[in-house]
Motif scaffolding. Structure first.
Motif, PDB file in Angstrom:
ATOM      1  N   ALA A 284      -2.401  -8.118 -13.682  1.00 52.26           N
ATOM      2  CA  ALA A 284      -2.223  -6.756 -13.161  1.00 52.26           C
ATOM      3  C   ALA A 284      -2.858  -6.526 -11.780  1.00 52.26           C
ATOM      4  O   ALA A 284      -2.236  -5.864 -10.929  1.00 52.26           O
ATOM      5  CB  ALA A 284      -2.750  -5.743 -14.173  1.00 52.26           C
ATOM      6  N   PRO A 285      -4.070  -7.036 -11.501  1.00 53.05           N
ATOM      7  CA  PRO A 285      -4.682  -6.718 -10.200  1.00 53.05           C
ATOM      8  C   PRO A 285      -3.808  -7.103  -9.005  1.00 53.05           C
ATOM      9  O   PRO A 285      -3.706  -6.341  -8.038  1.00 53.05           O
ATOM     10  CB  PRO A 285      -5.997  -7.510 -10.218  1.00 53.05           C
ATOM     11  N   GLN A 286      -3.136  -8.262  -9.067  1.00 50.40           N
ATOM     12  CA  GLN A 286      -2.314  -8.657  -7.903  1.00 50.40           C
ATOM     13  C   GLN A 286      -1.035  -7.816  -7.809  1.00 50.40           C
ATOM     14  O   GLN A 286      -0.528  -7.582  -6.717  1.00 50.40           O
ATOM     15  CB  GLN A 286      -1.977 -10.142  -7.945  1.00 50.40           C
ATOM     16  N   VAL A 287      -0.537  -7.361  -8.967  1.00 50.02           N
ATOM     17  CA  VAL A 287       0.650  -6.504  -8.939  1.00 50.02           C
ATOM     18  C   VAL A 287       0.284  -5.164  -8.305  1.00 50.02           C
ATOM     19  O   VAL A 287       0.984  -4.647  -7.422  1.00 50.02           O
ATOM     20  CB  VAL A 287       1.213  -6.308 -10.370  1.00 50.02           C
ATOM     21  N   VAL A 288      -0.854  -4.631  -8.715  1.00 51.00           N
ATOM     22  CA  VAL A 288      -1.314  -3.343  -8.171  1.00 51.00           C
ATOM     23  C   VAL A 288      -1.663  -3.497  -6.685  1.00 51.00           C
ATOM     24  O   VAL A 288      -1.378  -2.614  -5.870  1.00 51.00           O
ATOM     25  CB  VAL A 288      -2.510  -2.809  -8.996  1.00 51.00           C
ATOM     26  N   GLU A 289      -2.241  -4.631  -6.343  1.00 53.96           N
ATOM     27  CA  GLU A 289      -2.558  -4.899  -4.935  1.00 53.96           C
ATOM     28  C   GLU A 289      -1.284  -4.797  -4.078  1.00 53.96           C
ATOM     29  O   GLU A 289      -1.283  -4.178  -3.008  1.00 53.96           O
ATOM     30  CB  GLU A 289      -3.182  -6.303  -4.807  1.00 53.96           C
ATOM     31  N   ASN A 290      -0.209  -5.358  -4.568  1.00 53.88           N
ATOM     32  CA  ASN A 290       1.050  -5.295  -3.816  1.00 53.88           C
ATOM     33  C   ASN A 290       1.588  -3.862  -3.741  1.00 53.88           C
ATOM     34  O   ASN A 290       2.159  -3.466  -2.717  1.00 53.88           O
ATOM     35  CB  ASN A 290       2.098  -6.226  -4.444  1.00 53.88           C
ATOM     36  N   ILE A 291       1.389  -3.088  -4.799  1.00 58.49           N
ATOM     37  CA  ILE A 291       1.838  -1.684  -4.784  1.00 58.49           C
ATOM     38  C   ILE A 291       1.036  -0.912  -3.730  1.00 58.49           C
ATOM     39  O   ILE A 291       1.591  -0.129  -2.951  1.00 58.49           O
ATOM     40  CB  ILE A 291       1.690  -1.064  -6.197  1.00 58.49           C
ATOM     41  N   HIS A 292      -0.265  -1.164  -3.671  1.00 56.68           N
ATOM     42  CA  HIS A 292      -1.105  -0.506  -2.653  1.00 56.68           C
ATOM     43  C   HIS A 292      -0.662  -0.915  -1.247  1.00 56.68           C
ATOM     44  O   HIS A 292      -0.574  -0.097  -0.335  1.00 56.68           O
ATOM     45  CB  HIS A 292      -2.581  -0.877  -2.856  1.00 56.68           C
ATOM     46  N   ARG A 293      -0.399  -2.211  -1.088  1.00 58.50           N
ATOM     47  CA  ARG A 293       0.033  -2.701   0.234  1.00 58.50           C
ATOM     48  C   ARG A 293       1.351  -2.045   0.648  1.00 58.50           C
ATOM     49  O   ARG A 293       1.529  -1.693   1.809  1.00 58.50           O
ATOM     50  CB  ARG A 293       0.199  -4.228   0.201  1.00 58.50           C
ATOM     51  N   LEU A 294       2.248  -1.906  -0.319  1.00 58.61           N
ATOM     52  CA  LEU A 294       3.546  -1.277  -0.025  1.00 58.61           C
ATOM     53  C   LEU A 294       3.329   0.159   0.446  1.00 58.61           C
ATOM     54  O   LEU A 294       3.887   0.588   1.462  1.00 58.61           O
ATOM     55  CB  LEU A 294       4.412  -1.312  -1.293  1.00 58.61           C
ATOM     56  N   ARG A 295       2.484   0.882  -0.293  1.00 57.09           N
ATOM     57  CA  ARG A 295       2.189   2.281   0.063  1.00 57.09           C
ATOM     58  C   ARG A 295       1.617   2.397   1.465  1.00 57.09           C
ATOM     59  O   ARG A 295       1.915   3.308   2.212  1.00 57.09           O
ATOM     60  CB  ARG A 295       1.110   2.814  -0.889  1.00 57.09           C
ATOM     61  N   GLN A 296       0.738   1.425   1.793  1.00 58.98           N
ATOM     62  CA  GLN A 296       0.034   1.494   3.080  1.00 58.98           C
ATOM     63  C   GLN A 296       0.791   0.792   4.204  1.00 58.98           C
ATOM     64  O   GLN A 296       0.302   0.705   5.327  1.00 58.98           O
ATOM     65  CB  GLN A 296      -1.357   0.853   2.931  1.00 58.98           C
TER      66      GLN A 296
END
Ligand code: NDP
Length: 310
Positions: A284-296
């Protein structure tokens, strides 16, 4: 931004909870309850999800595979045009696969099948001692999983060879690349391990011709994808004795049909695609990391190269 999760019903909630544990603010929808399609910007999917269905979400910006492999997502019709695909690179997956490869290499190397057969007859008899330094293990694919497995095998003392698309240099591993490299490696491989992604170039790579290049009495271990092997060719090589044993974790189709010869074959070890299972809280952490990166608007990680197919 909403996130669509789609996997087996039994682990859907576990995935959601693992992602919420990293970021409780995420708006996660469990398929098929996607809500308003226009709100979905990220889809996190396993192989069961129909790629045609993803075309319902006009604002989809990222597709994430719930595994290291992406062949199931790239199969026609593939992801919606223009949507990048990320895959998992997860330490738990890598460690588990290394264990599974080592387990089966050691089973074959240490004549486990022969000793079990002797045990069934209560037969007390030593077989000739195997020499680790003479048992060459050739790995198809030296990526995240193959490189780790190669390291473990080297520590035990096996000579390790490896085959990749681009030429590689890995300390302690004799590296080969390309079609000629494959032929050269197979001729020097006593235990063949497949850890390739399934692409049009690698489909059917374990076949009559490539098996014939292995020295007589060699072994095959496949935990890439079922599509890497031509099952009838492998069975013929096992039946003729040219291949002494196989450990198989992946099949085409899956589940392996009950009537398939692999199930009852005395030289085949069948695993139900369980050599390395995704653990949601680890991934999960790397999936969420990518979601944050997408947002930013930052660069995404673990992206699939569509031109290479993995
Ligand atoms: P990576 O993308 O990290 O590595 C792939 C490797 O395969 C690379 O070394 C790559 O070469 C090589 N390769 C790809 N295409 C070719 C080709 N045409 N010729 C020669 N070499 C090629 O993947 P991972 O190591 O993370 O995973 C590998 C595969 O393992 C997954 O795609 C999946 O199919 C399978 N897997 C199976 C699991 C199971 O439970 N059974 C669990 C997880 C994964 P190069 O280095 O030049 O790029």
């Amino acid at each position: 931004m909403a996130i669509l999760l789609s996997t087996k019903a039994a682990i859907m909630a576990e995935w959601r909870d693992a992602m919420l544990a990293v970021d409780p603010s995420l708006d996660i929808r469990l398929f098929p309850d996607a809500g308003e399609p226009a709100e979905i910007e990220v889809a996190v999917c396993w192989s069961s999800h129909d790629m045609a269905e993803l075309r319902r979400y006009p604002n989809l910006k990222l597709l994430v595979s719930m595994g290291a492999g992406v062949d199931h997502l790239l199969r026609a019709p593939g992801p919606p045009p223009g949507v990048p695909v990320a895959r998992l690179k997860d330490d738990r997956l890598t460690t588990a696969m290394g264990e599974w490869v080592l387990l089966n290499v050691l089973r074959f190397h240490r004549q486990d099948a022969e000793y079990r057969a002797q045990q069934a007859q209560r037969l007390w008899r030593e077989l000739p001692a195997p020499d680790t330094a003479q048992r060459r293990v050739g790995i198809l694919g030296l990526g995240q999983l193959g490189t780790h497995a190669a390291g473990l095998l080297r520590v035990v003392g096996f000579p390790v060879l490896g085959w990749t698309r681009q030429p590689r240099q890995i300390e302690g591993v004799t590296c080969f690349a390309g079609a000629e490299g494959l032929r050269a490696m197979l001729g020097q491989t006593d235990i063949l391990v497949c850890l390739l992604p399934l692409t049009p170039q690698t489909r059917g790579i374990i076949n009559r011709e490539t098996l014939a290049l292995l020295p007589p009495g060699s072994f095959v271990i496949n935990s890439g994808r079922g599509g890497h092997m031509v099952a009838d060719d492998l069975l013929a090589a096992l039946d003729s004795g040219h291949i002494a044993g196989a450990a198989l974790d992946v099949f085409e189709p899956e589940p392996l049909p009950a009537e398939h010869r692999f199930w009852g074959h005395e030289k085949v070890l069948v695993w139900p695609h369980a050599s390395s299972i995704t653990i949601p809280r680890s991934a999960a952490p790397q999936v969420v990391e990518n979601i944050h990166r997408l947002r930013q608007g930052r660069a995404l990680i673990n992206l699939v190269d569509f031109s290479a197919g993995y």
